[in-house]
Design an enzyme around this catalytic site. Structure first.
Site, PDB file in Angstrom:
ATOM      1  N   TYR A  28       6.548  37.042  50.254  1.00  0.00           N
ATOM      2  CA  TYR A  28       7.061  38.305  49.713  1.00  0.00           C
ATOM      3  C   TYR A  28       7.966  38.100  48.490  1.00  0.00           C
ATOM      4  CZ  TYR A  28       5.730  39.836  54.476  1.00  0.00           C
ATOM      5  OH  TYR A  28       5.062  40.059  55.659  1.00  0.00           O
TER       6      TYR A  28
ATOM      7  N   LYS B 212       8.553  33.423  57.179  1.00  0.00           N
ATOM      8  CA  LYS B 212       7.235  32.858  57.506  1.00  0.00           C
ATOM      9  C   LYS B 212       6.808  31.760  56.536  1.00  0.00           C
ATOM     10  CE  LYS B 212       6.003  37.598  58.783  1.00  0.00           C
ATOM     11  NZ  LYS B 212       6.543  38.450  57.735  1.00  0.00           N
TER      12      LYS B 212
ATOM     13  N   ASP C  28      12.425  41.425  58.760  1.00  0.00           N
ATOM     14  CA  ASP C  28      11.234  40.574  58.661  1.00  0.00           C
ATOM     15  C   ASP C  28      10.905  40.313  57.190  1.00  0.00           C
ATOM     16  OD1 ASP C  28       8.552  39.657  60.197  1.00  0.00           O
ATOM     17  OD2 ASP C  28       8.000  40.579  58.280  1.00  0.00           O
TER      18      ASP C  28
ATOM     19  N   HIS D 274       2.456  32.028  58.957  1.00  0.00           N
ATOM     20  CA  HIS D 274       2.043  33.354  58.486  1.00  0.00           C
ATOM     21  C   HIS D 274       0.574  33.674  58.809  1.00  0.00           C
ATOM     22  CE1 HIS D 274       3.256  36.430  55.173  1.00  0.00           C
ATOM     23  NE2 HIS D 274       2.428  36.967  56.015  1.00  0.00           N
TER      24      HIS D 274
END
Ligand SMILES: NC(=O)c1ccc[n+]([C@@H]2O[C@H](COP(=O)([O-])OP(=O)(O)OC[C@H]3O[C@@H](n4cnc5c(N)ncnc54)[C@H](OP(=O)(O)O)[C@@H]3O)[C@@H](O)[C@H]2O)c1
Length: 275
Positions: A51, A76, A46, A109
């Site tokens: 990120y 996402k 994931d 997200h």
């Protein structure tokens, strides 16, 4: 091998995956952590645009020697890409960063106020194009899902929400299951902001099974039909977190864990997210 469940479009997803938020301080550490996890048997990773690690995550997947079709990859869509009307471009950017031809699951997200339905329409277009095997959402409350479902032609495959024994969110779980949306737990271990893993009830149940509190929580997730994505940067914990298929919690133990709920979030409430 980890177990899998079927999503509402018959795509299968491993019930446990690797969370990668802040998994490394830099690209090399991230790459090594993901490679280690894949070596230990993880087949579900994931990540997210937010990120800033899609590149090393994708590199680790590509260089793992494991067939692409045997690894389930989620990424996402971030809110600013919705606000700035560049959803397709963001998706293409994620594919490029990951260095992959397709992804397995693309998630919104966070819900963007007033744009839940329009963002979903763009997600449906991406799904129809065929470069993601499933689409879903994250951090969507029931009212967001109701708004989305009014105009949807594709039902989200997944809703990834903050979920651990201190924040059970049973109403959303029940709602999602009723609509064929698979619930998925983020921060399943309560993240490092929570003292969840020292909870006496969990320590006690863990002792009875010769397992750790983390393993008990992850087992509780999958026995409740919730996909889970713990993060660890440590090799021994990566191995520990996936070693949850050789014991079973009793119905009474599940109930004891359910009773730990205290509605305690570690993250933002989805109605108050700002981009
Ligand atoms: N959709 C969203 O909005 C959203 C938001 C947040 C997170 N997520 C996803 O969910 C994933 C998991 O959430 P998270 O990273 O916030 O938290 P988490 O997985 O609940 O907890 C991670 C923390 O637990 C520690 N830990 C891991 N395994 C352990 C074990 N066996 N024993 C004791 N401690 C252990 C880790 O430390 P070490 O690393 O030092 O081992 C880390 O501090 C993220 O990585 C991300 O992929 C999604």
């Amino acid at each position: 091998m980890t177990k899998k469940i079927l999503l509402n479009n018959d795509v299968s997803i491993p019930v446990i995956g690797l969370g990668t938020y802040k998994i490394g301080m830099n690209d090399d550490e991230t790459y090594r952590a993901v490679r280690t996890a894949l070596d230990k048997g993880y087949r579900h990773i994931d990540t997210a645009t937010l990120y800033m690690n899609e590149k090393p995550v994708g590199k680790a997947i590509r260089e793992s020697g494991i067939l692409r079709e045997d690894i389930f990859v989620t990424t996402k869509l971030w809110g600013t890409d919705i606000l700035n009307n560049r959803i397709q471009m963001a998706f293409e950017g994620s594919l490029k960063n990951l260095g992959l031809d397709y992804i397995d699951l693309y998630l919104v997200h966070w819900p963007v106020k007033g744009m839940v339905s329009s963002a979903w329409k763009a997600m449906e277009d991406i799904y129809i194009d065929g470069k993601t095997r499933a689409i879903g959402v994250s951090n969507h409350l029931i009212h967001h899902l109701e708004e989305l479902l009014k105009d949807a032609t594709v039902i989200p495959a997944v809703n990834q929400i903050e979920l651990h024994p201190y924040l059970i969110q049973q109403e959303i779980i029940d709602y999602c299951k009723g609509k064929g949306i698979a619930p998925e737990a983020w921060s399943p271990l309560g993240s490092k902001k929570n003292s969840l893993l020292q909870d006496e009830t969990l320590v006690d149940i863990a002792g009875k099974h010769g397992k750790s509190p983390a393993q008990v929580v992850l087992r509780w997730n999958i026995q409740k039909g919730i996909v889970t994505i713990p993060k660890s940067s440590h090799e021994e914990r990566l191995a520990e977190n996936i070693d949850i298929f050789d014991f079973r919690l009793s119905d009474d133990e599940i109930k004891q864990i359910d009773k730990l709920d205290r509605n305690r979030r570690t993250g933002v409430h989805p109605d108050f997210i700002e981009f």
